[in-house]
Design a protein around this motif. Structure first.
Motif, PDB file in Angstrom:
ATOM      1  N   VAL A 172      41.010  45.516  38.779  1.00 22.68           N
ATOM      2  CA  VAL A 172      42.069  44.885  38.001  1.00 22.68           C
ATOM      3  C   VAL A 172      42.367  45.757  36.783  1.00 22.68           C
ATOM      4  O   VAL A 172      41.485  46.015  35.963  1.00 22.68           O
ATOM      5  N   ARG A 173      43.598  46.211  36.682  1.00 18.34           N
ATOM      6  CA  ARG A 173      44.039  47.053  35.566  1.00 18.34           C
ATOM      7  C   ARG A 173      44.172  46.231  34.286  1.00 18.34           C
ATOM      8  O   ARG A 173      44.322  45.020  34.378  1.00 18.34           O
ATOM      9  N   PRO A 174      44.123  46.917  33.136  1.00 22.10           N
ATOM     10  CA  PRO A 174      44.078  48.365  32.986  1.00 22.10           C
ATOM     11  C   PRO A 174      42.672  48.917  33.214  1.00 22.10           C
ATOM     12  O   PRO A 174      41.682  48.299  32.843  1.00 22.10           O
ATOM     13  N   LEU A 175      42.637  50.067  33.847  1.00 20.74           N
ATOM     14  CA  LEU A 175      41.380  50.773  34.081  1.00 20.74           C
ATOM     15  C   LEU A 175      41.172  51.762  32.944  1.00 20.74           C
ATOM     16  O   LEU A 175      42.134  52.280  32.383  1.00 20.74           O
ATOM     17  N   GLY A 176      39.948  52.055  32.622  1.00 23.25           N
ATOM     18  CA  GLY A 176      39.640  53.012  31.563  1.00 23.25           C
ATOM     19  C   GLY A 176      39.651  54.450  32.064  1.00 23.25           C
ATOM     20  O   GLY A 176      39.157  55.346  31.386  1.00 23.25           O
ATOM     21  N   ILE A 223      45.055  40.564  35.601  1.00 18.61           N
ATOM     22  CA  ILE A 223      44.251  39.442  36.087  1.00 18.61           C
ATOM     23  C   ILE A 223      45.115  38.342  36.702  1.00 18.61           C
ATOM     24  O   ILE A 223      44.728  37.710  37.689  1.00 18.61           O
ATOM     25  N   ARG A 224      46.300  38.121  36.162  1.00 19.34           N
ATOM     26  CA  ARG A 224      47.184  37.098  36.741  1.00 19.34           C
ATOM     27  C   ARG A 224      47.579  37.468  38.165  1.00 19.34           C
ATOM     28  O   ARG A 224      47.612  36.615  39.047  1.00 19.34           O
ATOM     29  N   GLN A 257      46.979  36.305  44.056  1.00 18.37           N
ATOM     30  CA  GLN A 257      46.904  36.849  45.416  1.00 18.37           C
ATOM     31  C   GLN A 257      45.588  36.547  46.130  1.00 18.37           C
ATOM     32  O   GLN A 257      45.420  36.927  47.284  1.00 18.37           O
ATOM     33  N   ASN A 258      44.660  35.890  45.464  1.00 20.58           N
ATOM     34  CA  ASN A 258      43.346  35.650  46.058  1.00 20.58           C
ATOM     35  C   ASN A 258      42.908  34.209  45.851  1.00 20.58           C
ATOM     36  O   ASN A 258      43.064  33.651  44.768  1.00 20.58           O
ATOM     37  N   ASN A 259      42.344  33.645  46.897  1.00 25.40           N
ATOM     38  CA  ASN A 259      41.817  32.279  46.857  1.00 25.40           C
ATOM     39  C   ASN A 259      40.399  32.304  47.387  1.00 25.40           C
ATOM     40  O   ASN A 259      40.063  33.117  48.233  1.00 25.40           O
ATOM     41  N   GLY A 260      39.595  31.396  46.921  1.00 28.62           N
ATOM     42  CA  GLY A 260      38.228  31.315  47.424  1.00 28.62           C
ATOM     43  C   GLY A 260      37.281  30.863  46.344  1.00 28.62           C
ATOM     44  O   GLY A 260      37.689  30.339  45.304  1.00 28.62           O
ATOM     45  N   ALA A 300      37.723  32.381  27.525  1.00 31.98           N
ATOM     46  CA  ALA A 300      38.429  31.226  28.085  1.00 31.98           C
ATOM     47  C   ALA A 300      38.167  31.110  29.583  1.00 31.98           C
ATOM     48  O   ALA A 300      37.984  30.003  30.098  1.00 31.98           O
ATOM     49  N   LEU A 301      38.128  32.217  30.274  1.00 34.36           N
ATOM     50  CA  LEU A 301      37.829  32.215  31.708  1.00 34.36           C
ATOM     51  C   LEU A 301      36.415  31.692  31.954  1.00 34.36           C
ATOM     52  O   LEU A 301      36.192  30.860  32.835  1.00 34.36           O
TER      53      LEU A 301
END
Length: 124
Positions: free
Chosen positions: A34-38, A65-66, A71-74, A110-111
């Motif tokens: 998940v961007r941004p990548l370093g 992250i959004r 695009q992913n569930n689980g 928050a996550l």
């Protein structure tokens, strides 16, 4: 057939990501970045650590992250030093997502607070 998803949220250290990519290739785990990548995907340090395995990976890259969550569930499990439960105290279902934050900052507070029942730590 993938049974495990490794998610790196904003990884900063190319060698770490390369080593994780190599492990994903060896275990047939799906890698989500998940961007941004370093770093850039073609970074020399990333190549040295794992890019020679890149062709063996099932890798997905997201703008943020959004986009990842849309695009992913689980079943998502979040790794944090702030978690009360240890990673070995959890039973992980097939096709779950193991989510790791930045090496220098971890996952967003928050996550974590919204998912404490699925937040675990790896004792160091």
């Amino acid at each position: 057939m993938n049974e495990l998803n490794i998610v790196l949220i904003e990884p900063q250290i190319p060698q770490n990501t390369g080593n994780i990519a190599r492990t994903c290739a060896a275990t047939s785990a799906r890698l989500h970045l998940v961007r941004p990548l370093g770093f850039e995907i073609d970074d020399k340090k990333l190549k040295r650590a794992g890019l020679d395995y890149w062709s063996l990976l099932d890798v997905h890259i997201y703008a943020g992250i959004r986009e990842f969550f849309s695009q992913n569930n689980g079943s998502f499990f979040y790794f944090s030093t702030k978690a009360k439960r240890v990673h070995t105290e959890v039973s992980y279902p097939r096709d779950c997502y193991l989510v790791f934050g930045r090496e220098d900052a971890g996952l967003d507070e928050a996550l974590l607070h919204g998912n404490m029942d699925r937040t675990v730590r790896i004792p160091m």
